[in-house]
Design a protein around this motif. Sequence first.
Motif, PDB file in Angstrom:
ATOM      1  N   SER A  69      -5.969   8.895   6.737  1.00  0.00           N
ATOM      2  CA  SER A  69      -5.528   8.561   5.603  1.00  0.00           C
ATOM      3  C   SER A  69      -4.010   8.485   5.439  1.00  0.00           C
ATOM      4  CB  SER A  69      -5.966   9.787   4.432  1.00  0.00           C
ATOM      5  OG  SER A  69      -7.179  10.022   4.506  1.00  0.00           O
ATOM      6  N   ARG A  95      -0.928   7.911   1.917  1.00  0.00           N
ATOM      7  CA  ARG A  95      -0.503   7.755   0.558  1.00  0.00           C
ATOM      8  C   ARG A  95       0.719   7.010   0.431  1.00  0.00           C
ATOM      9  NH1 ARG A  95       0.842  12.069  -4.338  1.00  0.00           N
ATOM     10  NH2 ARG A  95       2.452  11.952  -3.154  1.00  0.00           N
ATOM     11  N   TYR A 133       0.966   5.131  -7.255  1.00  0.00           N
ATOM     12  CA  TYR A 133       0.568   5.875  -5.620  1.00  0.00           C
ATOM     13  C   TYR A 133      -0.742   4.737  -5.290  1.00  0.00           C
ATOM     14  CZ  TYR A 133       2.997   9.644  -7.424  1.00  0.00           C
ATOM     15  OH  TYR A 133       4.096  10.381  -8.063  1.00  0.00           O
ATOM     16  N   GLN A 144      -3.625   5.900  -2.735  1.00  0.00           N
ATOM     17  CA  GLN A 144      -4.240   6.896  -1.670  1.00  0.00           C
ATOM     18  C   GLN A 144      -5.366   6.134  -0.788  1.00  0.00           C
ATOM     19  OE1 GLN A 144      -3.848  10.319  -0.907  1.00  0.00           O
ATOM     20  NE2 GLN A 144      -5.109   9.925   0.719  1.00  0.00           N
ATOM     21  N   ASN A 167      -7.983   5.850   2.247  1.00  0.00           N
ATOM     22  CA  ASN A 167      -8.813   6.926   3.039  1.00  0.00           C
ATOM     23  C   ASN A 167      -9.525   5.939   4.170  1.00  0.00           C
ATOM     24  OD1 ASN A 167      -7.798   9.184   1.666  1.00  0.00           O
ATOM     25  ND2 ASN A 167      -9.406   9.062   0.067  1.00  0.00           N
TER      26      ASN A 167
END
Length: 119
Positions: A17, A19, A79, A81, A83
């Motif tokens: 992951s 960010r 942002y 994120q 994953n």
Amino acid sequence: QVLLEESGGGLVQAGGSLRLSCVASGSGFRINRMGWYRQAPGKQRDLVAFITNAGSTQYASFVNGRFTIYDDNAKNTVYLQMNSLKPEDTAVYYCNAFAMAGLTWADYWGQGTQVTVSS
């Protein structure tokens, strides 16, 4: 003028992951939406996701539930994120804002941040 500064890129293994963050700065501007695009070597720049000032979001089909875009309006920050990253996610990721500075609406771009996903 609206300046966009990205951070958070890097090298990660497949399945990992990251960010990404993007801060918008300037004076007297108003943002309609912010988002992320990406460009792999030899390919066109593609939309990844965007979020409007009303909180609506849109994602590219290849995201397939792996990425989440959100913002902090008080900080003029967006942002991403990411994953379950895959090697095919490797690209330069660019922050984009559609904003009004002065009397003109325009697209603004950050310098880009490299995301590399190793297999």
